[in-house]
Scaffold this motif. Sequence first.
Motif, PDB file in Angstrom:
ATOM      1  N   LEU A  79       0.868  -1.245   0.020  1.00 42.30           N
ATOM      2  CA  LEU A  79      -0.068  -0.047  -0.009  1.00 42.30           C
ATOM      3  C   LEU A  79       0.672   1.014  -0.068  1.00 42.30           C
ATOM      4  O   LEU A  79       0.278   2.519   0.086  1.00 42.30           O
ATOM      5  CB  LEU A  79      -0.904  -0.196   1.334  1.00 42.30           C
ATOM      6  N   GLN A  81       2.160   2.809  -2.268  1.00 41.99           N
ATOM      7  CA  GLN A  81       2.134   3.766  -3.247  1.00 41.99           C
ATOM      8  C   GLN A  81       0.660   4.272  -3.277  1.00 41.99           C
ATOM      9  O   GLN A  81       0.264   5.115  -4.222  1.00 41.99           O
ATOM     10  CB  GLN A  81       2.383   3.185  -4.749  1.00 41.99           C
ATOM     11  N   SER A  82      -0.221   3.926  -2.307  1.00 38.42           N
ATOM     12  CA  SER A  82      -1.629   4.137  -2.444  1.00 38.42           C
ATOM     13  C   SER A  82      -1.873   5.541  -1.852  1.00 38.42           C
ATOM     14  O   SER A  82      -2.965   6.283  -1.794  1.00 38.42           O
ATOM     15  CB  SER A  82      -2.474   3.185  -1.521  1.00 38.42           C
ATOM     16  N   SER A 122      -6.465   6.492   5.772  1.00 39.30           N
ATOM     17  CA  SER A 122      -5.980   6.050   4.632  1.00 39.30           C
ATOM     18  C   SER A 122      -6.173   4.570   4.698  1.00 39.30           C
ATOM     19  O   SER A 122      -6.390   3.853   5.440  1.00 39.30           O
ATOM     20  CB  SER A 122      -4.476   6.422   4.507  1.00 39.30           C
ATOM     21  N   ALA A 123      -5.531   3.848   3.495  1.00 38.65           N
ATOM     22  CA  ALA A 123      -5.640   2.528   3.300  1.00 38.65           C
ATOM     23  C   ALA A 123      -4.601   1.793   4.417  1.00 38.65           C
ATOM     24  O   ALA A 123      -4.801   0.992   4.920  1.00 38.65           O
ATOM     25  CB  ALA A 123      -5.281   1.978   1.857  1.00 38.65           C
ATOM     26  N   ALA A 189      -7.497  -1.373  -0.167  1.00 40.41           N
ATOM     27  CA  ALA A 189      -7.517  -0.471  -1.109  1.00 40.41           C
ATOM     28  C   ALA A 189      -8.884  -0.389  -1.836  1.00 40.41           C
ATOM     29  O   ALA A 189      -8.961   0.245  -2.821  1.00 40.41           O
ATOM     30  CB  ALA A 189      -6.617  -1.243  -2.316  1.00 40.41           C
ATOM     31  N   ASN A 213     -10.637   5.766  -1.234  1.00 37.25           N
ATOM     32  CA  ASN A 213     -11.211   4.585  -1.557  1.00 37.25           C
ATOM     33  C   ASN A 213     -12.577   5.107  -2.353  1.00 37.25           C
ATOM     34  O   ASN A 213     -13.186   4.635  -3.234  1.00 37.25           O
ATOM     35  CB  ASN A 213     -11.547   3.421  -0.727  1.00 37.25           C
TER      36      ASN A 213
END
Length: 448
Positions: A79, A81-82, A122-123, A189, A213
Amino acid sequence: MTDLPFGFNPSPNPDDRGEGSSGGGNTPPGGMPPGGVPFDMGQLGQMLSQLGQMLSQAQSSGGGPVNYELAKQIALQQLAQSGGAAGADQSKAVADAVHLAEMWLDPVTSLPAGTRVSKAWSATDWVNETLSTWQRLFDPVAQRVSGAWVDALPEEAKAAAGPMLAMVGQMGGMAFGSQLGNALAQLAAEVLTSTEVGLPLGPEGTAALLPANIEKFTGGLERPASEVLVFLAAREAAHQRLFAHVPWLRQRLMATVEEFARGIKVDTGALEQLATQVDPSNPASIEEAMKSGLLEPQTTPEQKAALTRLETLLALVEGWVDVVVADAVGERLPGAEALRETLRRRRASGGPAEQTFATLVGLELRPRRLRAAAALWRLVGDQHGIERRDGIWAHPDLVPTAEDLDDPMEFAERLGGGAELGDDPIAELERTEREEKERGEGGSPQES
């Protein structure tokens, strides 16, 4: 007899060289080995470093069936890069949406607000905040499978393995950790709120939404982003009201999932077949065995009963949330009904949350009877009012059963019988239990 490090082979005998080999015996420093491939000291250092990390991770699992540190590391790496933490604007938008949703919910349910704090996750936040709950859910499955694995080994194999069994257990913990980490990354994600799978995965009293998301989810809809955010905030806030003010509900949901997991029985014949294919010194072979499909659990009658109870309770939770949110936002959000149907289909068709849960726990976590449950709550509310409807949650013995979902009209009529439930359902339940106890002791029930 040679004394070489584990995993390395002795150098070829100079007399056994192939026809293409050059003479001269030992490979000179910096030259070419007999196989013709230059030896890279950098690769050796990398291999040794990876081996050290692997052993360190195995030891850090604490002897449990799953290496959760490894699971967390894998999930967070995937994750990376999420995107980072939610920005100030996103946090404010979530806080405002939850606050607005709470005001809209107040007139349509007797349960007070259960949200103490609202968060924009966030994720990676989702992984960090829910991992302890996943540990509670995943441990029974891993314990059953790993225990069955060792039990299935022939006695002579156990005797020959000796101390290697401990290493196999550590490698199994790493394999489970790897599987869990990959699944959590996929789920993080996709998930929209902390309660999307129907279970209270996050901290108590925390209404959490995942703006990044939700933005992706909104991209496939023809609705304004603010409208989608408020609708999802209303669902999250409604879930929090139930979990905060129905004390038995959180524990009952989690315990039923655990009961299902504890009932897993593994085909020992398949395990014996896999035992011949596993190299204890190779973690990859163990992980491949876990994913081979031969370890599919066998559903027992006890599990089927637990599954029925869980599906019914999930349907009742989701049905209640569906009804109160529809009442709260129906006239305020033009696209509420379309969003409602979209989420219903997402759950019913087995979205990413349901698929991942099935992979991890062996359980398809779907409220299959959501529509029936929503119809029952709507009928009870229309006939008896929201106070009576929400009062049903006061005790697990009062909530509708699977049979009641088949005949909601009969349940609503039974609920209307003052002699059966009275104005105070808990007092009436206690009176009934007291009478049954007195009958069991040979006494006669006293008049109240």
